[in-house]
Design an enzyme around this catalytic site. Sequence first.
Site, short mmCIF file in Angstrom:
data_model
loop_
_atom_site.label_atom_id
_atom_site.label_comp_id
_atom_site.label_asym_id
_atom_site.label_seq_id
_atom_site.Cartn_x
_atom_site.Cartn_y
_atom_site.Cartn_z
CB SER A 48 -1.02 -0.04 1.27
OG SER A 48 -0.39 -0.02 2.54
CB CYS A 75 -4.90 -7.03 -0.66
SG CYS A 75 -3.81 -7.71 0.63
CB ILE A 125 -0.93 -12.39 -0.28
CG1 ILE A 125 -1.42 -13.59 -1.01
CG2 ILE A 125 0.70 -12.28 -0.26
CD1 ILE A 125 -1.17 -13.52 -2.37
CG HIS A 161 -4.94 -11.10 -3.39
ND1 HIS A 161 -4.65 -10.28 -4.21
CD2 HIS A 161 -4.29 -11.39 -2.05
CE1 HIS A 161 -3.69 -9.53 -3.12
NE2 HIS A 161 -3.53 -10.02 -2.01
CD GLU A 163 -6.65 -10.61 -7.18
OE1 GLU A 163 -5.44 -10.29 -6.66
OE2 GLU A 163 -7.75 -10.35 -6.50
#
Length: 179
Positions: A48, A75, A125, A161, A163
């Site tokens: 981030s 995330c 993660i 996540h 994806e």
Amino acid sequence: MNIGILALQGAVSEHISSIEKNEINAIKVRTPADLQNISGLIMPGGESTTLRNLLKNSGLWKAISQSSLPIMGTCAGAILIGKCQDETFGKIDMIIDRNYYGRQKDSFEKNIRMENNKIFKGVFIRAPAITSIGNKTKPIAWADDDIVGCIEGKNMALTFHPELTNDLTFHKLWLERLK
């Protein structure tokens, strides 16, 4: 409909694939001009602080801050659209704790329960956690008793996540909100 995928860091190709499997056009977003003609923006994971710096250096921070463009943040993207001790967009009224679950080596997979009791395999993660939400924010996913997904208006924050799985449930849920 065109959906923008923030293409500065993170699982960009995986989000593009998820959007295209929903038969929607995906556009890589790297500059403020790329925000034109999209119906929503996905902010992938990554780190981030680095993502914040890349957004500012590209001019996207200001453009997104001033925009009402719907955002799906996963995330690190969720960190940036929520609220924490760091500077964020504050698009969703929720407090998010960076690195709540530990370091990279503490990453894990866990079943997530959705509001309809559907189970989704979550990939966490170096994941943040949603520690509180405002009155207009609705939780939509839980890992045990922890909120790991929420929506407010057309914005969605996920601390995991989606994806990285073959399950398009959360992408479809967000895309439905945009119609």
